[in-house]
Design an enzyme around this catalytic site. Structure first.
Site, PDB file in Angstrom:
ATOM      1  N   ASP A 229       0.845  -1.198   0.000  1.00  0.00           N
ATOM      2  CA  ASP A 229       0.000   0.000   0.000  1.00  0.00           C
ATOM      3  C   ASP A 229       0.879   1.247   0.000  1.00  0.00           C
ATOM      4  O   ASP A 229       1.727   1.430   0.888  1.00  0.00           O
ATOM      5  CB  ASP A 229      -0.904   0.018   1.236  1.00  0.00           C
TER       6      ASP A 229
ATOM      7  N   GLY B 134      -3.167  -5.532   1.062  1.00  0.00           N
ATOM      8  CA  GLY B 134      -3.840  -6.546   0.244  1.00  0.00           C
ATOM      9  C   GLY B 134      -4.886  -7.225   1.100  1.00  0.00           C
ATOM     10  O   GLY B 134      -4.606  -7.643   2.231  1.00  0.00           O
ATOM     11  N   LYS B 135      -6.095  -7.343   0.589  1.00  0.00           N
ATOM     12  CA  LYS B 135      -7.195  -7.835   1.416  1.00  0.00           C
ATOM     13  C   LYS B 135      -6.907  -9.234   1.976  1.00  0.00           C
ATOM     14  O   LYS B 135      -7.181  -9.518   3.135  1.00  0.00           O
ATOM     15  CB  LYS B 135      -8.504  -7.839   0.631  1.00  0.00           C
ATOM     16  N   GLY B 136      -6.347 -10.103   1.141  1.00  0.00           N
ATOM     17  CA  GLY B 136      -6.056 -11.448   1.615  1.00  0.00           C
ATOM     18  C   GLY B 136      -5.018 -11.452   2.717  1.00  0.00           C
ATOM     19  O   GLY B 136      -5.201 -12.065   3.781  1.00  0.00           O
TER      20      GLY B 136
ATOM     21  N   GLU C 208      -9.873 -10.056  -4.767  1.00  0.00           N
ATOM     22  CA  GLU C 208      -8.746  -9.391  -5.432  1.00  0.00           C
ATOM     23  C   GLU C 208      -7.873 -10.402  -6.189  1.00  0.00           C
ATOM     24  O   GLU C 208      -6.750 -10.096  -6.567  1.00  0.00           O
ATOM     25  CB  GLU C 208      -7.911  -8.610  -4.411  1.00  0.00           C
TER      26      GLU C 208
ATOM     27  N   GLY D 281     -22.818  -0.288  12.509  1.00  0.00           N
ATOM     28  CA  GLY D 281     -22.668  -1.622  13.060  1.00  0.00           C
ATOM     29  C   GLY D 281     -22.827  -2.708  12.013  1.00  0.00           C
ATOM     30  O   GLY D 281     -22.624  -2.479  10.821  1.00  0.00           O
TER      31      GLY D 281
ATOM     32  N   THR E 237      -8.886   2.211   6.397  1.00  0.00           N
ATOM     33  CA  THR E 237      -8.393   1.396   5.284  1.00  0.00           C
ATOM     34  C   THR E 237      -8.664  -0.097   5.412  1.00  0.00           C
ATOM     35  O   THR E 237      -9.157  -0.727   4.495  1.00  0.00           O
ATOM     36  CB  THR E 237      -6.885   1.625   5.062  1.00  0.00           C
ATOM     37  N   ALA E 238      -8.326  -0.716   6.542  1.00  0.00           N
ATOM     38  CA  ALA E 238      -8.406  -2.182   6.635  1.00  0.00           C
ATOM     39  C   ALA E 238      -9.479  -2.670   7.602  1.00  0.00           C
ATOM     40  O   ALA E 238      -9.462  -3.838   7.996  1.00  0.00           O
ATOM     41  CB  ALA E 238      -7.054  -2.753   7.039  1.00  0.00           C
ATOM     42  N   ALA E 239     -10.428  -1.818   7.949  1.00  0.00           N
ATOM     43  CA  ALA E 239     -11.410  -2.197   8.968  1.00  0.00           C
ATOM     44  C   ALA E 239     -12.191  -3.454   8.578  1.00  0.00           C
ATOM     45  O   ALA E 239     -12.396  -4.356   9.406  1.00  0.00           O
ATOM     46  CB  ALA E 239     -12.370  -1.040   9.227  1.00  0.00           C
ATOM     47  N   GLY E 240     -12.617  -3.535   7.333  1.00  0.00           N
ATOM     48  CA  GLY E 240     -13.361  -4.708   6.882  1.00  0.00           C
ATOM     49  C   GLY E 240     -12.515  -5.964   6.903  1.00  0.00           C
ATOM     50  O   GLY E 240     -12.997  -7.061   7.219  1.00  0.00           O
ATOM     51  N   ASP E 241     -11.230  -5.834   6.582  1.00  0.00           N
ATOM     52  CA  ASP E 241     -10.334  -6.988   6.603  1.00  0.00           C
ATOM     53  C   ASP E 241     -10.082  -7.471   8.027  1.00  0.00           C
ATOM     54  O   ASP E 241     -10.037  -8.675   8.290  1.00  0.00           O
ATOM     55  CB  ASP E 241      -8.997  -6.627   5.946  1.00  0.00           C
TER      56      ASP E 241
ATOM     57  N   GLY F 250      -3.013   3.020   8.397  1.00  0.00           N
ATOM     58  CA  GLY F 250      -2.481   1.951   7.569  1.00  0.00           C
ATOM     59  C   GLY F 250      -3.315   0.686   7.612  1.00  0.00           C
ATOM     60  O   GLY F 250      -4.319   0.592   8.325  1.00  0.00           O
TER      61      GLY F 250
END
Length: 305
Positions: free
Chosen positions: A13, A39-41, A140, A223, A246-250, A285
């Site tokens: 990133d 990277g999502k993975g 991805e 939520g 940036t990475a909250a969902g991951d 980050g």
């Protein structure tokens, strides 16, 4: 043997802070620049490893200077990385990210080696898929690769968690085999071909009828909402000052998988994932925002004072 197998993308990133996003044709002077493993993975694998155990990541990287840094970040967090494919003459995936003063982000991804992770390579690691308890996937990497993974996992009764991001329509033979689907609201709209005039509940019902067993819709500050054939549940997020989303969902996905393995309790897994995601948005980050168990416990203890 890894209990959780994460197959997906690994990116470096390239992050620039900015007061606001530029208009078309406009140049702005930005703030701080950082190179942060992402990277999502890889993000989800690192979150699962730092918040759980027995996690392996499988992906593809180039033979450039980014690859060793990405591998090192995963290994330092406790993820196994013995089956990452190195592709000669191809760049490692890169994400160009701008983060505004409110912590919101805009991202452009150049997939590079991630799109070289094809079904033929998955055939080489099919025993890993068969042995795992949970497979955690994102979008991805190529969709035909996802199809191959899902096919092998379903034959071996390996639970499948799919984070359908970046958003796109998916074929029914993927969706019908998913045990846990983790879309945000925008991704939910794009999963079904005929979704334009449907309400959210109608979309949920359509996915459940197709065979998706559990759907968890993440809505940031609102939520998360959980749906299955016989149950609905809403959990509020923790109120925090967001620095970078940036990475909250991951982090949510990785923490959910880790807790689901450890607790075998859906509600506890959802609560744990919400807590971990809330922590992540207070840090900058992607992988640099992922807590380990100690950091998350200290964060929660401080909030309870």
């Amino acid at each position: 043997m890894a209990k959780i197998l994460v197959i997906g993308s690994m990116n470096m990133d390239l992050v620039v802070e900015t007061e606001r996003y530029p208009e078309e044709g406009e140049t702005l002077i930005g703030g701080k620049f950082e190179q942060i493993p992402g990277g999502k993975g890889a993000n989800q694998a690192l979150a699962a490893a730092k918040l759980g155990d027995q996690v392996e990541f499988i992906g593809a990287c180039g033979d450039d200077s980014f690859a060793p840094k990405l591998k090192s970040s995963l290994k330092a967090g406790g993820a196994e990385i013995d089956n990452i494919f190195e592709i000669k003459g191809v760049s490692t995936g890169v994400a160009v990210i701008t983060v505004d003063k409110k912590g919101n982000n805009r991202i452009i991804v150049s997939p590079g080696a991630n799109y070289e992770l094809d079904p033929e390579k998955i055939e080489k690691i099919k025993d890993k898929i068969a042995e795992a308890e949970i497979i955690l996937l994102q979008l991805e990497i190529p969709v035909d690769t996802i199809e191959k993974i899902v096919e092998i996992a379903s034959k071996n009764k390996t639970k499948i968690i799919l984070d359908p991001a970046p958003a796109q329509k998916l074929p029914a033979d993927i969706l019908t085999r998913v045990d846990y689907l983790l879309p945000n609201e925008g991704e939910l709209d794009l999963l079904l071909a005929e979704a334009e005039n449907k309400s959210r509940l109608e979309k949920i019902e359509a996915l459940l009828k197709m065979g998706v067993k559990n759907i968890i819709v993440t809505e940031g500050e609102k939520g998360i909402y959980y749906y299955s054939q016989n149950k609905e549940l809403h959990l509020e997020t923790l109120k925090v000052k967001a620095v970078d989303t940036t990475a909250a969902g991951d982090v949510f996905a990785g923490a959910f998988a880790a807790s689901l393995i450890a607790e075998n309790n859906l509600k506890k897994a959802l609560e744990f994932a919400v807590q971990a995601a809330a922590y992540s948005v207070t840090k900058r980050g992607a992988q640099s925002s992922i807590p380990d168990k100690k950091e998350l416990n200290e964060f929660l203890a401080e909030r309870s004072k």
